[in-house]
Design a protein around this motif. Structure first.
Motif, PDB file in Angstrom:
ATOM      1  N   ALA A   1       0.809  -1.220   0.000  1.00  0.00           N
ATOM      2  CA  ALA A   1       0.000   0.000   0.000  1.00  0.00           C
ATOM      3  C   ALA A   1       0.839   1.265   0.000  1.00  0.00           C
ATOM      4  CB  ALA A   1      -0.930   0.003   1.213  1.00  0.00           C
ATOM      5  N   ALA A   2       2.039   1.217   0.614  1.00  0.00           N
ATOM      6  CA  ALA A   2       2.807   2.455   0.798  1.00  0.00           C
ATOM      7  C   ALA A   2       4.161   2.459   0.088  1.00  0.00           C
ATOM      8  CB  ALA A   2       3.035   2.692   2.294  1.00  0.00           C
ATOM      9  N   LYS A   3       4.600   1.309  -0.446  1.00  0.00           N
ATOM     10  CA  LYS A   3       5.921   1.227  -1.067  1.00  0.00           C
ATOM     11  C   LYS A   3       5.813   0.784  -2.522  1.00  0.00           C
ATOM     12  CE  LYS A   3       8.312  -0.144   3.196  1.00  0.00           C
ATOM     13  NZ  LYS A   3       9.123  -1.210   3.835  1.00  0.00           N
ATOM     14  N   ASN A   4       6.683   1.340  -3.348  1.00  0.00           N
ATOM     15  CA  ASN A   4       6.856   0.803  -4.692  1.00  0.00           C
ATOM     16  C   ASN A   4       7.689  -0.468  -4.585  1.00  0.00           C
ATOM     17  OD1 ASN A   4       5.656   3.113  -5.884  1.00  0.00           O
ATOM     18  ND2 ASN A   4       7.609   4.183  -5.785  1.00  0.00           N
ATOM     19  N   ARG A   5       7.321  -1.459  -5.374  1.00  0.00           N
ATOM     20  CA  ARG A   5       8.088  -2.702  -5.327  1.00  0.00           C
ATOM     21  C   ARG A   5       8.445  -3.172  -6.732  1.00  0.00           C
ATOM     22  NH1 ARG A   5       5.871  -6.446  -0.307  1.00  0.00           N
ATOM     23  NH2 ARG A   5       7.296  -5.500   1.203  1.00  0.00           N
ATOM     24  N   LEU A   6       9.638  -3.732  -6.827  1.00  0.00           N
ATOM     25  CA  LEU A   6      10.119  -4.347  -8.063  1.00  0.00           C
ATOM     26  C   LEU A   6      10.360  -5.815  -7.788  1.00  0.00           C
ATOM     27  CD1 LEU A   6      12.805  -1.671  -8.945  1.00  0.00           C
ATOM     28  CD2 LEU A   6      10.713  -2.052 -10.253  1.00  0.00           C
ATOM     29  N   LEU A   7       9.893  -6.655  -8.699  1.00  0.00           N
ATOM     30  CA  LEU A   7      10.145  -8.084  -8.607  1.00  0.00           C
ATOM     31  C   LEU A   7      10.998  -8.480  -9.798  1.00  0.00           C
ATOM     32  CD1 LEU A   7       8.855  -9.368  -6.127  1.00  0.00           C
ATOM     33  CD2 LEU A   7       7.392  -7.549  -7.009  1.00  0.00           C
ATOM     34  N   LEU A   8      12.160  -9.024  -9.520  1.00  0.00           N
ATOM     35  CA  LEU A   8      13.105  -9.398 -10.569  1.00  0.00           C
ATOM     36  C   LEU A   8      13.262 -10.904 -10.581  1.00  0.00           C
ATOM     37  CD1 LEU A   8      15.300  -8.590 -12.687  1.00  0.00           C
ATOM     38  CD2 LEU A   8      16.921  -8.532 -10.754  1.00  0.00           C
ATOM     39  N   ASN A   9      13.074 -11.513 -11.743  1.00  0.00           N
ATOM     40  CA  ASN A   9      13.306 -12.944 -11.872  1.00  0.00           C
ATOM     41  C   ASN A   9      14.534 -13.179 -12.728  1.00  0.00           C
ATOM     42  OD1 ASN A   9      12.274 -15.755 -11.382  1.00  0.00           O
ATOM     43  ND2 ASN A   9      12.470 -15.781 -13.604  1.00  0.00           N
ATOM     44  N   LEU A  10      15.476 -13.948 -12.192  1.00  0.00           N
ATOM     45  CA  LEU A  10      16.738 -14.218 -12.876  1.00  0.00           C
ATOM     46  C   LEU A  10      16.802 -15.684 -13.271  1.00  0.00           C
ATOM     47  CD1 LEU A  10      19.045 -12.216 -10.434  1.00  0.00           C
ATOM     48  CD2 LEU A  10      18.401 -11.536 -12.763  1.00  0.00           C
ATOM     49  N   GLY A  11      16.115 -16.015 -14.365  1.00  0.00           N
ATOM     50  CA  GLY A  11      16.200 -17.346 -14.934  1.00  0.00           C
ATOM     51  C   GLY A  11      17.162 -17.322 -16.108  1.00  0.00           C
ATOM     52  N   GLY A  12      16.840 -18.048 -17.166  1.00  0.00           N
ATOM     53  CA  GLY A  12      17.635 -17.911 -18.378  1.00  0.00           C
ATOM     54  C   GLY A  12      17.515 -16.490 -18.906  1.00  0.00           C
ATOM     55  N   ILE A  13      16.286 -15.979 -18.864  1.00  0.00           N
ATOM     56  CA  ILE A  13      15.978 -14.589 -19.213  1.00  0.00           C
ATOM     57  C   ILE A  13      15.627 -13.845 -17.928  1.00  0.00           C
ATOM     58  CG2 ILE A  13      14.253 -13.151 -20.398  1.00  0.00           C
ATOM     59  CD1 ILE A  13      16.262 -14.393 -22.297  1.00  0.00           C
ATOM     60  N   ALA A  14      15.931 -12.559 -17.886  1.00  0.00           N
ATOM     61  CA  ALA A  14      15.551 -11.730 -16.739  1.00  0.00           C
ATOM     62  C   ALA A  14      14.272 -10.974 -17.062  1.00  0.00           C
ATOM     63  CB  ALA A  14      16.662 -10.740 -16.403  1.00  0.00           C
TER      64      ALA A  14
ATOM     65  N   LEU B   1       5.572  -2.526  -9.451  1.00  0.00           N
ATOM     66  CA  LEU B   1       4.288  -2.353  -8.763  1.00  0.00           C
ATOM     67  C   LEU B   1       4.288  -1.013  -8.030  1.00  0.00           C
ATOM     68  CD1 LEU B   1       4.080  -5.902  -7.100  1.00  0.00           C
ATOM     69  CD2 LEU B   1       2.930  -5.185  -9.208  1.00  0.00           C
ATOM     70  N   PRO B   2       3.685   0.015  -8.606  1.00  0.00           N
ATOM     71  CA  PRO B   2       3.569   1.275  -7.870  1.00  0.00           C
ATOM     72  C   PRO B   2       2.783   1.070  -6.577  1.00  0.00           C
ATOM     73  CG  PRO B   2       3.009   1.576 -10.189  1.00  0.00           C
ATOM     74  CD  PRO B   2       3.099   0.095  -9.956  1.00  0.00           C
ATOM     75  N   ALA B   3       3.084   1.840  -5.559  1.00  0.00           N
ATOM     76  CA  ALA B   3       2.400   1.710  -4.270  1.00  0.00           C
ATOM     77  C   ALA B   3       0.887   1.766  -4.459  1.00  0.00           C
ATOM     78  CB  ALA B   3       2.857   2.815  -3.326  1.00  0.00           C
TER      79      ALA B   3
ATOM     80  N   HIS C   1      11.763   6.952  -4.657  1.00  0.00           N
ATOM     81  CA  HIS C   1      12.770   6.813  -3.596  1.00  0.00           C
ATOM     82  C   HIS C   1      12.363   5.758  -2.577  1.00  0.00           C
ATOM     83  CE1 HIS C   1       9.792   9.667  -2.030  1.00  0.00           C
ATOM     84  NE2 HIS C   1      10.125   9.229  -0.840  1.00  0.00           N
ATOM     85  N   ALA C   2      11.070   5.449  -2.484  1.00  0.00           N
ATOM     86  CA  ALA C   2      10.579   4.458  -1.529  1.00  0.00           C
ATOM     87  C   ALA C   2      10.376   3.121  -2.221  1.00  0.00           C
ATOM     88  CB  ALA C   2       9.267   4.939  -0.907  1.00  0.00           C
ATOM     89  N   THR C   3      11.394   2.670  -2.941  1.00  0.00           N
ATOM     90  CA  THR C   3      11.283   1.467  -3.759  1.00  0.00           C
ATOM     91  C   THR C   3      12.191   0.371  -3.226  1.00  0.00           C
ATOM     92  OG1 THR C   3      10.754   2.740  -5.741  1.00  0.00           O
ATOM     93  CG2 THR C   3      11.591   0.532  -6.082  1.00  0.00           C
ATOM     94  N   GLU C   4      11.678  -0.861  -3.212  1.00  0.00           N
ATOM     95  CA  GLU C   4      12.501  -2.004  -2.845  1.00  0.00           C
ATOM     96  C   GLU C   4      12.324  -3.095  -3.887  1.00  0.00           C
ATOM     97  OE1 GLU C   4      11.210  -2.780   1.107  1.00  0.00           O
ATOM     98  OE2 GLU C   4       9.220  -3.502   0.521  1.00  0.00           O
ATOM     99  N   MET C   5      13.388  -3.865  -4.109  1.00  0.00           N
ATOM    100  CA  MET C   5      13.390  -4.920  -5.122  1.00  0.00           C
ATOM    101  C   MET C   5      13.590  -6.270  -4.448  1.00  0.00           C
ATOM    102  SD  MET C   5      16.051  -5.599  -8.287  1.00  0.00           S
ATOM    103  CE  MET C   5      15.209  -4.554  -9.484  1.00  0.00           C
ATOM    104  N   PHE C   6      12.838  -7.264  -4.938  1.00  0.00           N
ATOM    105  CA  PHE C   6      12.986  -8.631  -4.468  1.00  0.00           C
ATOM    106  C   PHE C   6      13.298  -9.522  -5.676  1.00  0.00           C
ATOM    107  CE2 PHE C   6      10.125  -6.555  -1.481  1.00  0.00           C
ATOM    108  CZ  PHE C   6      10.769  -6.821  -0.278  1.00  0.00           C
TER     109      PHE C   6
ATOM    110  N   LEU D   1      20.911   4.131  -6.952  1.00  0.00           N
ATOM    111  CA  LEU D   1      19.642   4.684  -7.427  1.00  0.00           C
ATOM    112  C   LEU D   1      18.603   4.740  -6.312  1.00  0.00           C
ATOM    113  CD1 LEU D   1      19.540   2.692 -10.799  1.00  0.00           C
ATOM    114  CD2 LEU D   1      20.045   5.133 -10.525  1.00  0.00           C
ATOM    115  N   GLY D   2      19.009   4.422  -5.089  1.00  0.00           N
ATOM    116  CA  GLY D   2      18.106   4.498  -3.947  1.00  0.00           C
ATOM    117  C   GLY D   2      17.171   3.317  -3.807  1.00  0.00           C
ATOM    118  N   VAL D   3      17.533   2.181  -4.400  1.00  0.00           N
ATOM    119  CA  VAL D   3      16.680   0.996  -4.339  1.00  0.00           C
ATOM    120  C   VAL D   3      17.391  -0.105  -3.557  1.00  0.00           C
ATOM    121  CG1 VAL D   3      15.493  -0.791  -5.683  1.00  0.00           C
ATOM    122  CG2 VAL D   3      15.648   1.556  -6.568  1.00  0.00           C
ATOM    123  N   ARG D   4      16.713  -0.626  -2.551  1.00  0.00           N
ATOM    124  CA  ARG D   4      17.259  -1.737  -1.764  1.00  0.00           C
ATOM    125  C   ARG D   4      16.958  -3.053  -2.467  1.00  0.00           C
ATOM    126  NH1 ARG D   4      15.714  -5.411   2.322  1.00  0.00           N
ATOM    127  NH2 ARG D   4      13.532  -4.811   2.081  1.00  0.00           N
ATOM    128  N   VAL D   5      17.958  -3.925  -2.594  1.00  0.00           N
ATOM    129  CA  VAL D   5      17.795  -5.210  -3.271  1.00  0.00           C
ATOM    130  C   VAL D   5      17.882  -6.340  -2.256  1.00  0.00           C
ATOM    131  CG1 VAL D   5      18.732  -6.797  -4.985  1.00  0.00           C
ATOM    132  CG2 VAL D   5      18.714  -4.345  -5.448  1.00  0.00           C
TER     133      VAL D   5
END
Length: 402
Positions: free
Chosen positions: A179-192, A197-199, A320-325, A347-351
């Motif tokens: 609800a309050a944070k932007n989130r990035l989901l990264l999948n690292l398979g053969g292809i990335a 997801l905006p908050a 700026h309030a973005t985190e990546m998983f 870039l201000g993103v926690r991984v």
């Protein structure tokens, strides 16, 4: 989350085995999940991973799968035999997982093995054609396990004008939207591939696309230069020198600047690309470890570039309030993950990895197809048109009854 469905169809919780074998062609992941209806009207389905297992392809099967993917010429007999052999492999992987976890799936959702994927139209016999093909005979799985199987997920999206990929954003939306944070989901398979997801976003505000190769180039170079399947822990890449000139040359490719929706695969980053990459490295005088280091750096650069070009503008003022998983086999490459953490920190993103949110990195894609199988079984659409480019939400897959 309002989605297209079948009128009067009772929606209920199911225990589902999701089965995934990706473009790395290294094996099969099985995740047994409990998928339940949303707690409130318009909400997202609930996904709980009960357990998972991973199985490596044996050497001969992996060789056959890779040969089918990269084939300039093959036979209908060879592809048919491989499809049925894979069906038997998938059935055995689900049976072992269910036995070890002491769980009985009520439904199996099997992605199959992609042998060809062409997300954008190209002329064929006088007409523009987009196409995809995943093999692994579902009727054989259903018969051996006496459980219904949902398979062949991508074609319905393509028929509706989409690229048939990425499909994992539906799981990303259901599990990771905040609800309050932007989130990035990264999948690292053969292809990335990445999902932004905006908050507090709706499913129609999800951005997702393939950023380019992940493990594919590193794995191919490790096989050619070292006779190994992958760079364990990123150890070889950590010893080498990165040739920035090679990375810069490769980053000029039109795919990276092309706006989403977009998808790619072994068709773009298979044997021909690896041959070109090795040639560029050879001209620079790169040693074997330098080739692996440069391939790793190239992968990281494509992901960072995609974030800055497309994800950052999409996320807007709260970037700026973005985190990546991150998830997928690439998370085990410590050198790649270090480069991503350093690049995104600037870039201000926690991984982090999805493990931090309670989802095993190896289980994510299999869990995604368990969710899509649940949606298909209940007559609910499973694609995210803003990610695939489809004209509308559609019901994905085909059902093989036991």
């Amino acid at each position: 989350m309002k989605r297209q469905g079948l009128e009067g169809k009772a929606v209920k919780a199911l225990t589902i085995a999701g089965v995934m074998s990706g473009t790395s062609a290294d094996g099969v992941d099985v995740a047994i999940c409990r998928i339940s209806p949303a707690l409130r009207k318009g909400g997202a389905p609930r996904v709980k991973v009960l357990g998972h297992r991973s199985f490596a392809y044996d050497a001969k099967l992996r060789t056959a799968v890779l040969a089918a993917m990269d084939a300039k010429q093959t036979s209908a007999a060879e592809l048919t035999r491989l499809s049925w052999r894979l069906g038997a492999v998938y059935a055995e992987c689900v049976a072992v997982t269910a036995r070890e976890l002491k769980l009985k799936p009520q439904l199996i959702a099997c992605h199959g093995q992609t042998v060809y994927h062409q997300g954008t139209a190209a002329p064929y016999l006088g007409q523009p054609v987009r196409c995809t093909w995943q093999i692994g005979e579902p009727s054989l799985i259903a018969e051996r396990l006496r459980v219904p199987v949902v398979s062949d997920f991508r074609p319905a999206d393509m028929a509706a004008g989409g690229q048939g990929a990425p499909l994992v954003p539906m799981l990303d939306f259901c599990l990771f939207r905040h609800a309050a944070k932007n989130r990035l989901l990264l999948n690292l398979g053969g292809i990335a591939n990445v999902t932004a997801l905006p908050a507090g976003c709706s499913v129609d505000e999800v951005l997702a696309f393939d950023t380019g190769p992940a493990n594919m180039i590193v794995d191919a170079c490790m096989k050619q230069l070292y006779g190994r399947r992958f760079d364990k822990d990123g150890a070889v890449g950590a010893r080498g020198k990165v040739f920035d000139s090679v990375v810069a040359t490769l980053m000029k490719a039109s795919y990276f600047s092309a706006p989403p929706p977009k998808s790619c695969g072994r068709e773009e980053y298979g044997e021909a690309f690896v041959t070109r990459f090795l040639g560029l490295c050879e001209r620079e005088g790169a040693r074997k470890q330098d080739v692996i280091a440069t391939a790793t750096a190239f992968t990281a650069e494509t992901i960072l570039d995609a974030y800055q070009r497309f994800c950052l503008p999409h996320l807007g003022q709260k970037a700026h309030a973005t985190e990546m998983f991150a998830a997928g086999g690439g998370t085990r490459n410590a050198t790649l993950m270090r480069k991503l953490r350093e690049g995104f920190a600037a870039l201000g993103v926690r991984v982090a990895t999805t493990e931090e949110e309670g989802l095993a990195t190896e289980a994510k894609e299999a869990a995604a197809f368990a969710l899509m199988g649940w949606l298909t079984w209940h007559g609910l659409s499973g694609n995210v048109p803003s990610a695939t480019g489809a004209e509308r939400p559609v019901i994905l897959g085909r059902i093989s009854l036991a």
